[in-house]
Design a protein around this motif. Structure first.
Motif, PDB file in Angstrom:
ATOM      1  N   VAL A   8     -80.994  42.027 -88.230  1.00  0.00           N
ATOM      2  CA  VAL A   8     -79.705  42.240 -88.873  1.00  0.00           C
ATOM      3  C   VAL A   8     -79.609  41.500 -90.200  1.00  0.00           C
ATOM      4  O   VAL A   8     -78.781  41.827 -91.051  1.00  0.00           O
ATOM      5  N   GLY A   9     -80.476  40.502 -90.401  1.00  0.00           N
ATOM      6  CA  GLY A   9     -80.528  39.785 -91.664  1.00  0.00           C
ATOM      7  C   GLY A   9     -81.394  40.463 -92.713  1.00  0.00           C
ATOM      8  O   GLY A   9     -81.692  39.877 -93.749  1.00  0.00           O
ATOM      9  N   CYS A  10     -81.810  41.699 -92.432  1.00  0.00           N
ATOM     10  CA  CYS A  10     -82.550  42.535 -93.391  1.00  0.00           C
ATOM     11  C   CYS A  10     -83.976  42.059 -93.640  1.00  0.00           C
ATOM     12  O   CYS A  10     -84.542  42.365 -94.688  1.00  0.00           O
ATOM     13  N   ILE A  11     -84.567  41.338 -92.701  1.00  0.00           N
ATOM     14  CA  ILE A  11     -85.924  40.842 -92.892  1.00  0.00           C
ATOM     15  C   ILE A  11     -86.898  41.499 -91.912  1.00  0.00           C
ATOM     16  O   ILE A  11     -87.872  42.136 -92.310  1.00  0.00           O
ATOM     17  N   ALA A  12     -86.636  41.368 -90.619  1.00  0.00           N
ATOM     18  CA  ALA A  12     -87.601  41.815 -89.608  1.00  0.00           C
ATOM     19  C   ALA A  12     -87.889  43.311 -89.688  1.00  0.00           C
ATOM     20  O   ALA A  12     -89.001  43.753 -89.382  1.00  0.00           O
ATOM     21  N   GLY A  13     -86.910  44.115 -90.105  1.00  0.00           N
ATOM     22  CA  GLY A  13     -87.100  45.559 -90.142  1.00  0.00           C
ATOM     23  C   GLY A  13     -87.637  46.110 -91.445  1.00  0.00           C
ATOM     24  O   GLY A  13     -87.746  47.334 -91.604  1.00  0.00           O
ATOM     25  N   ALA A  14     -87.982  45.259 -92.375  1.00  0.00           N
ATOM     26  CA  ALA A  14     -88.432  45.724 -93.690  1.00  0.00           C
ATOM     27  C   ALA A  14     -89.806  46.372 -93.615  1.00  0.00           C
ATOM     28  O   ALA A  14     -90.681  45.937 -92.864  1.00  0.00           O
ATOM     29  N   LEU A  15     -90.008  47.403 -94.409  1.00  0.00           N
ATOM     30  CA  LEU A  15     -91.326  48.014 -94.583  1.00  0.00           C
ATOM     31  C   LEU A  15     -92.141  47.203 -95.577  1.00  0.00           C
ATOM     32  O   LEU A  15     -91.593  46.472 -96.404  1.00  0.00           O
ATOM     33  N   SER A  16     -93.454  47.373 -95.523  1.00  0.00           N
ATOM     34  CA  SER A  16     -94.309  46.822 -96.573  1.00  0.00           C
ATOM     35  C   SER A  16     -94.279  47.757 -97.781  1.00  0.00           C
ATOM     36  O   SER A  16     -93.800  48.898 -97.703  1.00  0.00           O
ATOM     37  N   PHE A  17     -94.814  47.293 -98.898  1.00  0.00           N
ATOM     38  CA  PHE A  17     -94.853  48.135-100.100  1.00  0.00           C
ATOM     39  C   PHE A  17     -95.632  49.427 -99.833  1.00  0.00           C
ATOM     40  O   PHE A  17     -95.189  50.521-100.215  1.00  0.00           O
ATOM     41  N   THR A  18     -96.781  49.312 -99.178  1.00  0.00           N
ATOM     42  CA  THR A  18     -97.570  50.504 -98.887  1.00  0.00           C
ATOM     43  C   THR A  18     -96.847  51.425 -97.920  1.00  0.00           C
ATOM     44  O   THR A  18     -96.828  52.657 -98.111  1.00  0.00           O
ATOM     45  N   GLU A  19     -96.239  50.868 -96.878  1.00  0.00           N
ATOM     46  CA  GLU A  19     -95.510  51.688 -95.912  1.00  0.00           C
ATOM     47  C   GLU A  19     -94.355  52.425 -96.574  1.00  0.00           C
ATOM     48  O   GLU A  19     -94.085  53.598 -96.256  1.00  0.00           O
ATOM     49  N   TYR A  20     -93.674  51.771 -97.489  1.00  0.00           N
ATOM     50  CA  TYR A  20     -92.553  52.411 -98.191  1.00  0.00           C
ATOM     51  C   TYR A  20     -93.050  53.590 -99.025  1.00  0.00           C
ATOM     52  O   TYR A  20     -92.488  54.702 -98.964  1.00  0.00           O
ATOM     53  N   ARG A  21     -94.116  53.355 -99.800  1.00  0.00           N
ATOM     54  CA  ARG A  21     -94.657  54.438-100.635  1.00  0.00           C
ATOM     55  C   ARG A  21     -95.117  55.609 -99.779  1.00  0.00           C
ATOM     56  O   ARG A  21     -94.850  56.779-100.094  1.00  0.00           O
ATOM     57  N   VAL A  71     -88.487  44.466 -99.127  1.00  0.00           N
ATOM     58  CA  VAL A  71     -89.824  45.010 -98.888  1.00  0.00           C
ATOM     59  C   VAL A  71     -90.783  43.841 -98.685  1.00  0.00           C
ATOM     60  O   VAL A  71     -90.667  42.805 -99.354  1.00  0.00           O
ATOM     61  N   ALA A  72     -91.736  44.017 -97.769  1.00  0.00           N
ATOM     62  CA  ALA A  72     -92.681  42.954 -97.420  1.00  0.00           C
ATOM     63  C   ALA A  72     -94.016  43.140 -98.129  1.00  0.00           C
ATOM     64  O   ALA A  72     -94.439  44.268 -98.423  1.00  0.00           O
ATOM     65  N   ASP A  73     -94.694  42.035 -98.392  1.00  0.00           N
ATOM     66  CA  ASP A  73     -96.071  42.113 -98.868  1.00  0.00           C
ATOM     67  C   ASP A  73     -96.928  42.845 -97.841  1.00  0.00           C
ATOM     68  O   ASP A  73     -96.689  42.746 -96.627  1.00  0.00           O
ATOM     69  N   ASP A  74     -97.938  43.555 -98.309  1.00  0.00           N
ATOM     70  CA  ASP A  74     -98.746  44.378 -97.417  1.00  0.00           C
ATOM     71  C   ASP A  74     -99.466  43.582 -96.342  1.00  0.00           C
ATOM     72  O   ASP A  74     -99.729  44.093 -95.253  1.00  0.00           O
ATOM     73  N   GLN A  75     -99.797  42.340 -96.625  1.00  0.00           N
ATOM     74  CA  GLN A  75    -100.563  41.568 -95.649  1.00  0.00           C
ATOM     75  C   GLN A  75     -99.726  41.047 -94.492  1.00  0.00           C
ATOM     76  O   GLN A  75    -100.259  40.522 -93.514  1.00  0.00           O
TER      77      GLN A  75
END
Length: 274
Positions: free
Chosen positions: A202-215, A185-189
């Motif tokens: 594919v390394g699980c970084i670029a496609g991560a949601l932010s904390f707010t987006e996940y919630r 999960v990424a920081d919101d900023q």
């Protein structure tokens, strides 16, 4: 599904197919299977030694996740558990031990090579309450209201249709069911471009949601009691995090998408972790 989504899905499939082959071929060597090369933020080192020692070496070697969702999910005797992107089966086999003979542990993966490895590991472990399914995490091949706990280990970030994944988790869970997930999960900023600068999809970084987006994504699907807790950094402003949420026992008024909706919108990446 767009050409871009198709390309991402194929890239993910190729990566995890190759990982499964590497473990399988290593298992036939004199020295046994070799763990997939990852850094200290991913892989089997995130499990307790006692857990690793109780499983087939090939299941441990194929672990590519960013956490230990079986520790997050608080599993109980008799629970029906579903692991999204189950890979070589480490979390399914651990879950099966926890839920006991009256429970059931399902693993879902889209990669033939990983499924073959998981089936071999099930046989070696002697697990009789385990079933592996082929499919994508955006269209889960199980009926509604049949699962008590959904787990996943660093896989949801690989999907290009995360609303479909959240809707499908909600659909298959019985009322009162819960999720216990490890994910990046990424920081919101951090915007999408900044996340991509820190690592590839594919390394699980670029496609991560932010904390707010996940919630917000989980809430839109109907989940309540949503908790996201960072556990360790995997890149600058990017974290492995535990994700917990509950499907209410009474309707919330939110209409989750059906598998047909998910299929029509496009699906990607029923991967096996990072």
């Amino acid at each position: 599904m767009s050409n871009h989504s198709n390309d991402l899905r194929e890239t993910v499939r190729e990566r995890y197919a190759a990982a499964a082959v590497q473990v399988t071929e290593g298992g036939t060597a004199c020295c046994g299977p070799q763990s997939i090369e990852v850094d200290e933020n991913f892989g089997s080192t995130l499990y307790a030694p006692a857990e690793r020692d109780a499983l087939p070496a090939e299941a441990v070697a194929a672990s590519l996740g960013c956490g230990n969702p079986t520790a997050v999910a608080d599993l109980h005797e008799g629970d029906r558990v579903l692991d999204l992107g189950s890979g070589g089966g480490i979390d399914v086999l651990l879950s099966a031990r926890r839920v006991g003979p009256t429970g059931k542990a399902y693993g879902l993966d889209m990669t033939e090579e990983m499924l073959a490895l998981a089936l071999a590991n099930r046989k070696k472990a002697g697990a009789t309450n385990v079933e592996f399914l082929k499919g994508t995490i955006e269209a889960i091949p199980l009926p509604a209201n049949t699962i008590d706990v959904v787990i996943s280990n660093c896989v949801i970030n690989l999907s290009t249709d995360k609303p479909a994944v959240f809707a499908e988790m909600f659909r298959v869970l019985a009322p009162g069911g819960r999720i216990g997930i490890s994910d990046v999960v990424a920081d919101d900023q951090l915007g999408p471009d900044q996340r991509a600068e820190r690592g590839d999809y594919v390394g699980c970084i670029a496609g991560a949601l932010s904390f707010t987006e996940y919630r917000e994504g989980l809430a839109a699907a109907g989940f309540t009691n949503i908790e996201l807790t960072p556990t360790h950094a995997v890149a600058d402003g990017m974290h492995s995090a535990t994700v917990r949420a509950v499907k209410p026992t009474t309707p919330t008024g939110t209409t989750a998408r059906t598998p047909a909706d998910a299929a029509s919108s496009g699906a990607c990446c029923g991967g096996s972790g990072c």
